[in-house]
Design an enzyme around this catalytic site. Sequence first.
Site, short mmCIF file in Angstrom:
data_model
loop_
_atom_site.label_atom_id
_atom_site.label_comp_id
_atom_site.label_asym_id
_atom_site.label_seq_id
_atom_site.Cartn_x
_atom_site.Cartn_y
_atom_site.Cartn_z
N CYS A 32 0.96 -1.15 -0.21
CA CYS A 32 -0.06 -0.12 -0.01
C CYS A 32 0.72 1.17 -0.03
CB CYS A 32 -0.97 0.17 1.17
SG CYS A 32 -0.34 0.02 2.90
N HIS A 86 -2.89 0.87 6.98
CA HIS A 86 -3.10 0.78 5.34
C HIS A 86 -3.62 2.09 4.89
CE1 HIS A 86 -4.06 -1.44 1.92
NE2 HIS A 86 -5.36 -0.79 1.78
N HIS A 98 -6.15 1.35 -3.87
CA HIS A 98 -5.21 0.63 -3.12
C HIS A 98 -4.46 -0.58 -3.51
CE1 HIS A 98 -7.87 -1.88 -0.59
NE2 HIS A 98 -8.70 -1.65 -1.75
#
Length: 126
Positions: A32, A86, A98
């Site tokens: 990410c 994240h 993402h």
Amino acid sequence: TSSKAEKVIALAKTKLGKPYVFGASGPNSYDCSGLLMVAYGSVGLSLPHSAMTIGYGYGKKVSRSELQRGDIVCFNTIADRDLVDHVGIYLGNGSFLHASSGQGRVVISTLTGYYANAFSWGRSIL
């Protein structure tokens, strides 16, 4: 700002479908924060390879209702002491791009269900 946001989003969209690999920052796979490093790097912003550091230390903190295209979305996906595990790129209309470990690739998801519950805040960086 909007042209920078569009450039970041356009570059990130070229990575859709690439495999998720923890610690990777391209060109063939991403995690990410590695994806954000490359996408925001395309407009001259240098980000660290750490979701937590990005989520706590870059840009201005914004609420979900304040999110704009190109903002960073931050999520708490691991039960630990910090609230950012994240990160992704907000696309507008409740969707974000993402590198998803759960789906194993770079994808577009919506801020509903799991991600609505895990959402911590946004970061306006452009």
